[in-house]
Write a protein that holds these residues in place. Structure first.
Motif, PDB file in Angstrom:
ATOM      1  N   SER A   1       0.850  -1.192   0.000  1.00 32.76           N
ATOM      2  CA  SER A   1       0.000   0.000   0.000  1.00 32.76           C
ATOM      3  C   SER A   1       0.885   1.241   0.000  1.00 32.76           C
ATOM      4  O   SER A   1       1.995   1.237   0.524  1.00 32.76           O
ATOM      5  N   ILE A   2       0.379   2.305  -0.619  1.00 30.20           N
ATOM      6  CA  ILE A   2       1.125   3.560  -0.695  1.00 30.20           C
ATOM      7  C   ILE A   2       0.735   4.406   0.501  1.00 30.20           C
ATOM      8  O   ILE A   2      -0.453   4.692   0.715  1.00 30.20           O
ATOM      9  N   ILE A   3       1.732   4.825   1.283  1.00 27.80           N
ATOM     10  CA  ILE A   3       1.489   5.600   2.497  1.00 27.80           C
ATOM     11  C   ILE A   3       1.951   7.032   2.264  1.00 27.80           C
ATOM     12  O   ILE A   3       3.113   7.272   1.928  1.00 27.80           O
ATOM     13  N   VAL A   4       1.043   7.990   2.450  1.00 30.26           N
ATOM     14  CA  VAL A   4       1.332   9.405   2.211  1.00 30.26           C
ATOM     15  C   VAL A   4       1.199  10.151   3.539  1.00 30.26           C
ATOM     16  O   VAL A   4       0.205   9.992   4.259  1.00 30.26           O
ATOM     17  N   PHE A   5       2.198  10.990   3.846  1.00 31.47           N
ATOM     18  CA  PHE A   5       2.186  11.800   5.062  1.00 31.47           C
ATOM     19  C   PHE A   5       2.502  13.258   4.742  1.00 31.47           C
ATOM     20  O   PHE A   5       3.317  13.551   3.845  1.00 31.47           O
ATOM     21  N   ALA A   6       1.871  14.170   5.480  1.00 30.41           N
ATOM     22  CA  ALA A   6       2.188  15.595   5.409  1.00 30.41           C
ATOM     23  C   ALA A   6       3.447  15.871   6.223  1.00 30.41           C
ATOM     24  O   ALA A   6       3.692  15.232   7.250  1.00 30.41           O
ATOM     25  N   THR A   7       4.257  16.850   5.770  1.00 31.82           N
ATOM     26  CA  THR A   7       5.531  17.146   6.445  1.00 31.82           C
ATOM     27  C   THR A   7       5.354  18.040   7.661  1.00 31.82           C
ATOM     28  O   THR A   7       6.278  18.150   8.472  1.00 31.82           O
ATOM     29  N   GLY A   8       4.198  18.685   7.824  1.00 34.05           N
ATOM     30  CA  GLY A   8       3.968  19.518   8.994  1.00 34.05           C
ATOM     31  C   GLY A   8       4.019  20.999   8.696  1.00 34.05           C
ATOM     32  O   GLY A   8       4.567  21.445   7.679  1.00 34.05           O
ATOM     33  N   ASN A   9       3.444  21.791   9.606  1.00 30.18           N
ATOM     34  CA  ASN A   9       3.247  23.236   9.403  1.00 30.18           C
ATOM     35  C   ASN A   9       3.950  24.066  10.481  1.00 30.18           C
ATOM     36  O   ASN A   9       3.393  25.020  11.017  1.00 30.18           O
TER      37      ASN A   9
END
Length: 761
Positions: A365-373
Motif C-alpha cells: 500500500s502507498i502511504i502518504v504523510f504531510a511534512t507539517g506546518n
C-alpha cells in the motif's frame, strides 16, 4: 528529359493533403472536426453590422458576434499595418452555404477540438523562426501565398504574426500546416477563437480550485497546479482502488458520495471528531461534473473512513497504528495521513512497514504523510519514515509555503495554500496546510493504480517522484535525495507533483520501430496482470493484412512500396478498472516531400525553393537537380531550402530526391523562365510630354500578375518621379522634364527593369 509538366499533378496532390483537418503543437498533429454551419469572417472596416446582414440577406440577430479588436501593442509592426481588426461570427445551421457569396472576404471555419470545445479559425497565424536570418525565407514563402507579415513580438522577437486575407490561396490553418511541413520554421500555429473561461469540469466552485487548474487567478501563476485536467481524460480513478483517510472522520456530503460503508473507528468516541477529515476527503474524492461544489483529484476512487480524534489522548498513537493496519488489511491501496507526532513511535513504524510490505497482496500500500506546518527546516514525524511519501506545501506561484516544513526526507510538494474543499454539514471552506497538500498526492497515486493496478508501492512512488516538475526557481541537485537518479531540493523535494505526467508514466509502454519500411512488430510492454489487450492501427489504408487484433503484439505491414504516411498504433488494456489506451506514432514508408516555390521567374534573378517534410518522416538527405542543365546555378545543395537562378529563358524541370530510413522518393515541378522586358512596351520614345508604359496583350490574357511599379531617374541616379503603383498600364507626364536622357525603373514581381528614354524639346 522528364516531363516538366508533371508539377501540375504534384500541385494537386499537395492540395489533396488538406482534406484532413489538424494543426501542429510541439510537432504533433492535433485533430480537428469540421463544423459546417459556423464561420469566422474578416469584415471590411467600412461596413457595419446592419450593412453586413444586408449583404448576407439575413437578420442582424443571426450574426453571433460582430466586433472590432486590436492587435497587441507589443507587436513590432511593419510600416502601414492597421492594428484594428473587424470580424464577425456567423452560425446558422439552416443555411450552411450562407457565406459562399463572400468571394472577396476571408472566411474561416469552426472546428471541434479533441477536448470537444468549439474553436474558430481566424485569419492570423503565428510563426517562430529558427533565427532572425530566416526572415527572408518567411518573406519569400509568404509572398507566394499572398500572406501578409504584420510584425514580430517585442518580447519574443523570433515569433512573427502573419495575416491571411481574401486574396490568400488557402485559409490560415492550411497555410500554417504547410509552412510547418516545409521544415523551415521552428513552430507554426494558426490562431483560433475560443471560450477562454477555463474549466474542464462543470463544478460550480472549480474556478476557485487553483491547485487543479491555475489560470493566474488571484495573483497566481498560470500552470502552477497539478495538471489534472488532461489526466482526467485518461482516468478519474477506479472503484477497485480504495483511498483510506486516517483522520478525524467523514460524513455524507452533497459533493462526497463515494465514502465506503466499510469504516473503522480507532477510538471509543463517535466520529467525526472534527472537520479536518472532511477537508482532506473533499480534496481526494469530491464528485465532478455534478454542476455544484468542487472537484476531487480522483473522484471515482472510493474513500475509506479510518477515524481518529488526532488529539493527544492516552493510547492515541497505537490507535493510529491500528488504523493503518486495519486499512491495508481491508484492501486500501493508498492511506492518506495528514497528521504528525512530535514523538517517534516504533509501533507506528511497524504499522507502516506492514502496509508497504503486505498491502495489496504483497504489492504494498502507498502511504502518504504531510511534512507539517511548523515553519521548520526539518520535516515532522512520521513523514520522516523512509517508507512513506513525505509531502510539503506550495502556494499558487509554485513557491514553498512559508509554514511548510522542509529538509531531509521531503519527497515532493503539492498545492497547500487557499485550498477549496468540503466540510461537515454539506459545507465548503478554504484552508491551508501541508494536511491539504498530501491528499493531492494520494489522489494522484489512486489515478496511477487505476491505469496500472499491478505496480508495486515502490514503483508508484518512483513514478510520482520522477514525474514531478522542477518548479519555483529552486536548485535541484542530482543524488541529493534518497533516489540517486533524480535531482532534489531541500525545500521542494523532487518537485511539484504532475498528475498527467504521472498517469502517462504508469501506462504500459510500446516498443517498435520509428519507421515501418517492411513487416515489423509493435509490442505492449509490462502488461498488467489479469488484463485483456486488443490493438488497432490507423489510418488503415496504409497497411496490408490485419489492422486490429487481440494480444500484446501487433504485426504490421505497409500496404505497398509506394505507401507513405504517419500512423498510430493503439493498445487498449481492459482490466477491473475499465479500459485505458496506450498509443505511439510512427512513419510508414518513404518520406513525402514536395517542392514549393514559384512556377515562373525572371531570367538572372534569384528565387527560393523549399522542400516540404517534417522530422517524423526521418529525412536524412535532399538532392536537387535541373533539366536541361548548363543554364543555372543552385545554392545550398543538400538542404531543404535552395536558391536558384537561370541565365537563359525557357522551360525547366526542378527535381528533388529525399531519403529516409525506408529509401528515396522523388518529386518535381516545372519552372518557366521569362525575360521581363518582353512584357512591357514604352512609347513614344523619344517623347516630349506623355510616356506610356503598357503590358503587351499576350501577357494581359495570361493568368499572371498584372501589377507593377514605375518611377523615373536621371543619369545621376536621382529620383525625379516617385514610384507609383500601376495595373496593366501607366503613364508618366514628362512635359516639365528638361531635354535629355533618363531612365524608367519598372519593378515587376521580383525584378527591377531599367530602360533608357529620351526627352526632346
Amino acid at each position: 528529359m522528364k516531363n516538366i509538366f508533371s508539377f501540375i499533378l504534384t500541385y494537386l496532390v499537395i492540395f489533396s493533403l488538406y482534406g484532413q483537418h489538424y494543426y501542429y503543437y510541439n510537432g504533433e498533429k492535433q485533430p480537428l472536426e469540421l463544423m459546417e454551419s459556423k464561420k469566422y469572417v474578416l469584415v471590411d472596416k467600412n461596413i457595419d453590422q446592419k450593412g453586413f446582414s444586408e449583404l448576407l440577406q439575413i437578420k442582424s440577430d443571426q450574426i453571433d458576434e460582430f466586433q472590432s479588436s486590436y492587435l497587441t501593442q507589443y507587436l513590432q509592426s511593419r510600416p502601414n499595418i492597421n492594428r484594428e481588426i473587424h470580424w464577425a461570427v456567423i452560425s446558422d445551421p439552416r443555411k450552411p452555404n450562407l457565406l459562399k457569396q463572400l468571394t472577396n472576404y476571408y472566411v474561416g471555419p469552426y472546428f471541434k477540438a479533441e477536448s470537444g470545445k468549439e474553436v474558430g479559425l481566424t485569419h492570423l497565424l503565428y510563426v517562430k523562426l529558427n533565427s532572425q536570418e530566416d526572415i527572408e525565407v518567411l518573406d519569400s514563402i509568404a509572398r507566394v501565398h499572398h500572406v501578409e507579415i504584420l510584425g514580430n513580438d517585442r518580447f519574443m522577437p523570433l515569433w512573427y504574426l502573419l495575416a491571411c486575407s481574401g486574396k490568400s490561396d488557402r485559409n490560415a490553418l492550411e497555410i500554417a500546416n504547410y509552412f510547418f511541413e516545409t521544415g523551415l520554421f521552428k513552430s507554426v500555429q494558426p490562431d483560433f477563437l475560443e471560450d477562454n473561461i477555463f474549466a474542464c469540469v462543470n463544478d460550480l466552485q472549480f474556478n476557485t480550485q487553483w491547485s487543479l487548474l491555475n489560470t493566474g487567478q488571484n495573483g497566481g501563476t498560470a500552470g502552477a497546479d497539478i495538471n489534472i485536467c488532461p489526466a482526467w481524460e485518461i482516468t478519474t480513478g477506479c472503484e477497485d482502488i480504495i483511498v483510506a483517510i486516517l483522520d478525524q472522520g467523514l460524513q455524507p456530503h452533497e459533493d462526497l458520495n463515494n465514502i465506503l460503508p466499510l469504516s473503522f473507528n480507532t477510538e471509543a468516541g463517535i466520529p467525526p471528531y472534527g472537520n479536518h477529515g472532511m477537508r482532506v476527503g473533499g480534496i481526494i474524492g469530491a464528485e465532478t461534473n455534478n454542476s455544484y461544489g468542487i472537484a476531487g483529484v480522483s473522484p471515482d476512487s472510493p474513500i475509506m473512513d479510518i477515524a481518529n480524534s488526532l488529539m493527544g489522548v492516552p493510547g492515541s498513537r497505537i490507535a493510529r497504528a491500528d488504523g493503518i493496519n486495519w486499512a491495508w488489511q481491508n484492501e486500501a491501496s493508498i492511506i492518506n495521513n495528514s497528521w504528525g507526532s512530535s514523538v517517534q513511535y516504533e509501533v507506528i513504524d511497524d504499522a507502516i512497514e506492514n502496509a508497504v510490505i503486505n498491502g495489496r497482496n504483497g504489492l504494498g500500500s502507498i502511504i502518504v504523510f504531510a511534512t507539517g506546518n511548523d515553519f521548520d527546516n526539518s520535516i515532522a514525524y512520521p513523514s520522516t519514515n523512509p517508507n512513506v511519501i513525505a509531502v510539503g506545501a506550495t502556494n499558487r506561484n509554485d513557491q514553498r509555503a512559508s509554514f511548510s516544513n522542509y529538509g531531509t526526507g521531503i519527497d515532493v510538494v503539492a498545492p497547500g495554500v487557499d485550498i477549496r474543499t468540503t466540510t461537515l454539514d454539506d459545507g465548503y471552506a478554504t484552508v491551508s496546510g501541508t494536511s491539504f497538500a498530501a491528499p493531492h498526492v494520494s489522489g494522484i497515486a489512486a489515478m496511477i493504480l487505476s491505469v496500472n493496478p499491478g505496480l508495486t508501492q515502490q514503483e508508484v512512488r518512483n513514478i510520482i517522484e520522477s514525474t514531478a516538475d522542477k518548479v519555483g526557481g529552486y536548485t535541484y541537485t542530482l543524488s541529493a535525495g534518497q533516489n540517486p537518479n533524480l535531482t532534489w531540493n531541500s525545500e521542494m523535494g523532487y518537485g511539484r507533483v504532475n498528475a498527467l505526467a504521472a498517469v502517462q508514466a504508469a501506462l504500459p509502454t510500446i516498443s517498435g520501430p520509428d519507421y515501418l519500411c517492411s513487416t515489423n512488430t509493435f509490442t505492449l510492454q509490462n502488461v498488467p496482470v489479469g488484463s485483456t489487450v486488443s490493438w488497432s492501427v490507423s489510418p488503415t489504408h496504409l497497411f496490408s493484412g490485419s489492422t486490429s487484433g487481440n494480444g500484446a503484439n501487433a504485426s504490421l505491414s505497409p500496404a505497398s512500396w509506394g505507401t507513405s504516411g504517419q500512423a498510430t498504433v493503439t493498445f487498449s488494456i481492459e482490466g477491473d478498472c475499465g479500459t485505458v489506451d496506450s498509443s505511439t506514432k510512427f512513419w510508414v514508408g518513404r518520406a513525402i516531400s514536395y517542392i514549393e516555390g514559384p512556377y515562373e521567374m525572371a531570367v538572372n534573378t534569384v528565387e527560393n525553393y523549399f522542400a516540404t517534410g517534417n522530422p517524423y518522416m526521418g529525412i536524412t538527405d535532399y538532392q536537387w537537380s535541373l533539366f536541361p542543365s548548363g543554364y543555372h546555378w543552385i545554392g545550398n545543395q543538400g538542404t531543404n531550402a535552395i536558391t536558384l537562378s537561370f541565365s537563359a529563358t525557357g522551360l525547366y524541370s526542378l527535381e528533388l530526391d529525399v531519403v529516409n530510413p525506408c529509401g528515396a522518393r522523388g518529386s518535381e515541378i516545372g519552372i518557366y523562365v521569362y525575360n521581363p522586358w518582353e512584357h512591357f512596351t514604352l512609347y513614344p520614345n523619344p517623347t516630349s510630354d506623355i510616356l506610356h508604359i503598357s503590358m503587351d496583350l499576350e501577357t494581359r490574357g495570361r493568368d499572371v500578375d498584372l501589377d507593377f511599379e514605375v518611377s523615373l531617374f536621371d543619369g545621376q541616379g536621382r529620383e525625379l518621379i516617385p514610384a507609383k503603383q500601376a495595373h496593366q498600364e501607366a503613364s508618366l507626364d514628362l512635359s516639365r522634364i528638361p531635354k535629355g536622357f533618363y531612365y524608367v525603373h519598372i519593378r515587376y514581381r521580383d525584378a527591377l527593369l531599367r530602360r533608357q528614354i529620351r526627352v526632346e524639346r
